[in-house]
Design a protein around this motif. Structure first.
Motif: not given
Length: 809
Positions: A112-116, A62-63, A43-46, A25-26
């Motif tokens: 946070v939109e994304s990580i890479n 966390q990720q 990441f999703t909006a959630e 979901a996330r």
């Protein structure tokens, strides 16, 4: 019977399933590397909401499931012109830097939109050195073997160059790029005679040098190559024992390397091209083996890297400096000696054949750019290679091939050195022996591609992964129109007039569409939305670029034009269907590009996605045939064309065939007709009805037989006026916000396009939090009290809200 162990197992499974559901979901997308670690997480909006308020290192902990031994230390934080904040973190293990392992957190508006990045999962590594810093330095110096070092010279600051060791964790590159991680002493060794400077990594347990990372890259040299397609080019290569070879070190990412497959199909058996004096002349390399094309592959890869770096800020195809390897003289069936008529990206390297009857060696500049463009797509949108997404995958590669060729000619000074001249809007023009080029972006139909979505030449079969090399013409032509501009009437009868934005802006919009918004299953309709959003991000809502993007899509038949016009609405047609095909069916219909042989289709076949183009006033011949399951019977054909596109086939001149032959005919039949000069431009319904009953007409059901529908695209006829949809826009909807200067120091002047009153002004920082220190009055926003940086401005006229960004200097 359930015992306590199975109950516990069920509880554990339920907990695991719950965690998986929460993760799903996330997380919108997660890409894992070969080591199983995440390279990219979106990441999703959630998911964004759940992480709001977390710091970047908390998000990574966390990720990435960091342990107590893992640490992420922020190195930099940058804000781009679009308001995204990019934080770069360095990885540490038990407090020791993991060399070359970084991770990025991308956020906007506090979310946070994304990580890479690159994260190494390390465990059990002994971080206590058994080799002293002094002993390790001796190993490093022995490895360099210089006569004199900078700290031994008479320079005033000589002592400052004496190396000091730093303990790091680094890959042992003696075992390859993915060698094991080892604890190492890192030294910056500056030699004076002979001159060199490099980071030297010495294993802190074995005293062996595991990596040399040059700072002064004197091993690289500048050579000149008489290429096959781009004239004599200066380029960067490397030195080796006995001469120079086509390997550039780390000037461009991790390097550019070109190898010789010797007309074989083994990468591991490939060898270096080596030249004694670094002057790769035509006398030496323009030979029967086409060895001069090695220079094209090498400088093509360098030019492609430079384009992505200098125009889009992308560090190689993966944006992480990936090495670009090219293999020329490849042949998948060397025993036949026929020559390999292809070039491709295999997921890790470039491969080029020497061609045969159809192609010259396939190393032309636009082919290089095209194939490496596939690598960029793989690392960004990763468009599935079939049907529409696959067509756009191919189209994007053509776009990058054309853009890179234009950049190399206009900026890098490339010339045409082969049989044909370079042409930006032709793809593969220099390698094609048979026709003008592989594809034309300016005129796709001239080389068999569609220029209009589901129009003339649109492929509907299953071959070529659903026509990926054919239907890419629509995206190609959209890009051409966006960059250069064009006006006219499209195949749907829509009138368009697009002012080109130039190839630079068109490329920036397309790259953002591909890298930020597209996903694997994207369709043409979604690409239109993404391109409009990308142009809005870059140039602002209502900008000339957004209008051009929108109208270019309209020109190729995807979506409405700017201002609310749409292509003519789809016309509803009556049903026509045979109830039984036990004895007969339509076997063949052939008219221009419509050419279908088939079995029974359950009484009706919708072939409207298949079309052919006809000119008003032209004479045409249609061929048709009945198929029989057994005994042949007398059959009647009625063939219609809705020339005025009013949804019926009963108007004068719309019955093309009305066969009266009552005999059983098993062979093909043909009939000629003339397209009326009054026929409307655009898609026109062609209906073929075959029945055993002479009274059957264009509508309704009938007993035995079949109906098939197709599309004729009329050109040169009358124009169908576009249909306006929706209510007229209000004055507020037409307003735009202007502000100047930007950047600003003390004041920012604000105004609405029709001098409407501004009722409220709010300033937010990039996290989305409202800031104080700015006051508004009489059209002026006083910003002297703000700290330097980028801010978001929210302005309202009481009916509409406007958003702009500005920089406080």
């Amino acid at each position: 019977m359930t015992n306590k162990y199975s109950a516990a197992a069920l509880l554990l499974f339920a907990s695991f399933a719950s965690a998986q559901a929460q993760d799903a979901a996330r997380i919108a997308n997660k890409v894992l590397g070969n080591d199983g670690q995440p390279e990219l997480v979106q990441f999703t909006a959630e998911g964004k909401a759940a992480m709001r308020g977390l710091s970047g290192d908390q998000v990574l902990r966390q990720q990435l499931a960091l342990t107590k031994a893992d640490q992420m230390m922020q190195r930099t934080a940058e804000t781009d012109q679009l308001g995204f904040v990019h934080q770069r973190f360095a990885q540490y293990y038990q407090g020791i830097r993991v060399e070359h392992a970084d991770y990025l957190v991308h956020s906007k508006g506090g979310a946070v939109e994304s990580i890479n990045g690159d994260f190494d999962r390390i465990s059990g590594l002994d971080v206590n050195p058994s080799v002293s810093q002094k002993a390790a330095l001796n190993s490093a110096l022995a490895h360099i073997g210089a006569r004199t070092y900078m700290w031994q010279t008479a320079e005033a600051n000589a002592e400052s160059f004496k190396p000091t060791g730093e303990l790091v964790i680094v890959r042992d590159r003696r075992a390859g790029e993915n060698g094991p991680r080892v604890l190492a002493w890192k030294f910056n060794v500056y030699a004076a005679a002979p001159v060199s400077r490099a980071f030297i990594y010495v294993d802190a347990h074995t005293s062996q040098v595991v990596l040399q990372d040059d700072i002064i890259k004197h091993a690289a040299a500048t050579g000149t190559f008489a290429t096959a397609y781009s004239g004599s080019r200066s380029f960067t290569d490397g030195t080796t024992t006995g001469g120079y070879f086509l390997r550039e070190g780390t000037t461009r990412g991790l390097g550019i390397e070109t190898y010789n497959c010797k007309k074989g199909n083994s990468y591991t058996a490939a060898v270096d091209f080596i030249d004694a004096d670094n002057n790769w002349t035509a006398t030496e390399y323009n030979n029967a083996n086409f060895d001069n094309v090695a220079g094209d592959a090498h400088v093509g890869a360098q030019a492609t890297y430079d384009y992505w770096k200098n125009v889009h800020g992308r560090n190689s195809y993966d944006n992480a400096g990936a090495k670009i390897k090219s293999y020329v003289h490849f042949d998948d069936t060397p025993a036949t000696a026929a020559g390999y008529e292809n070039a491709y990206w295999n997921g890790s390297v470039m491969t080029y054949g020497d061609g045969a009857t159809r192609f010259r060696p396939l190393t032309s500049l636009d082919v290089c750019g095209h194939e490496i463009g596939h690598a960029v797509c793989e690392k960004t949108a990763n468009l599935t290679y079939s049907n529409e997404s696959g067509a756009m995958n191919e189209g994007l590669s053509d776009i990058w091939g054309a853009s890179i060729e234009a950049y190399a000619v206009g900026t890098l000074g490339f010339t045409s050195g082969g049989v044909k001249a370079k042409s930006t809007w032709l793809i593969g023009e220099e390698i094609d022996k048979v026709q003008a080029a592989l594809r034309s972006m300016s005129d796709p139909k001239s080389l068999g591609q569609p220029a209009y979505y589901k129009g003339v030449n649109w492929y509907t079969g299953t071959g070529d992964n659903g026509g990926v090399h054919t239907n890419s013409g629509v995206l190609n032509h959209w890009y051409y129109i966006l960059a250069v501009g064009k006006s006219g009437t499209n195949e749907g009868g829509g009138v368009y007039n697009v002012t080109g934005v130039g190839i630079d802006a068109a490329a920036k919009i397309t790259y953002r569409m591909e890298s930020v918004y597209m996903v694997a299953s994207s369709t043409y309709a979604q690409a239109r939305s993404y391109a409009i959003q990308a142009a809005t991000d870059l140039y602002g809502a209502g900008s000339a670029q957004v209008t051009a993007v929108t109208n270019a899509w309209f020109a190729v038949g995807v979506g409405a034009a700017a201002g609310g016009t749409t292509p003519p609405p789809a016309t509803a047609y009556c049903t026509s269907k045979g109830t039984s095909q036990a004895y007969e069916y339509v076997k063949l219909v052939q008219l221009g590009n419509i050419n279908r042989t088939s079995g029974a289709d359950a009484g009706y076949y919708n072939g409207t996605a298949t079309s052919t183009s006809v000119a008003a006033g032209s004479s045409q011949t249609i061929t048709y045939q009945t198929g029989f399951t057994g005994t042949a019977y007398a059959e009647y054909f009625r063939i219609y064309a809705d020339w005025n596109q009013n949804g019926v086939f009963t108007d004068a001149g719309e019955t093309l065939v009305s066969s009266t032959n009552t005999a059983a005919v098993t062979t093909t039949r043909s009939a000629s007709f003339t397209v009326p000069t009054t026929a409307k431009n655009g898609p026109t319904r062609l209906r073929v009805v075959m029945s055993d009953n002479s009274a059957t007409n264009s509508c309704g059901t009938y007993s035995y037989g079949e109906t098939e529908d197709y599309t004729i695209s009329v050109t040169g006829g009358t124009i169908t006026a576009p249909t306006l949809t929706g209510d007229a826009p209000t004055r507020s909807e037409l307003r735009t916000l202007s502000m100047f200067p930007n950047p600003a120091t003390d004041v920012l002047n604000l105004s609405l396009s029709d001098n409407a009153a501004i009722t409220s002004v709010m300033v937010n920082d990039l996290r989305g939090a409202r800031v104080s220190g700015a006051t508004f009055g009489e059209g002026t926003l006083h910003i002297g009290g703000l700290a330097k940086g980028m801010y978001t401005l929210t302005v309202s006229d009481g009916q509409k809200v406007y958003h702009q960004r500005f920089v406080k200097e």
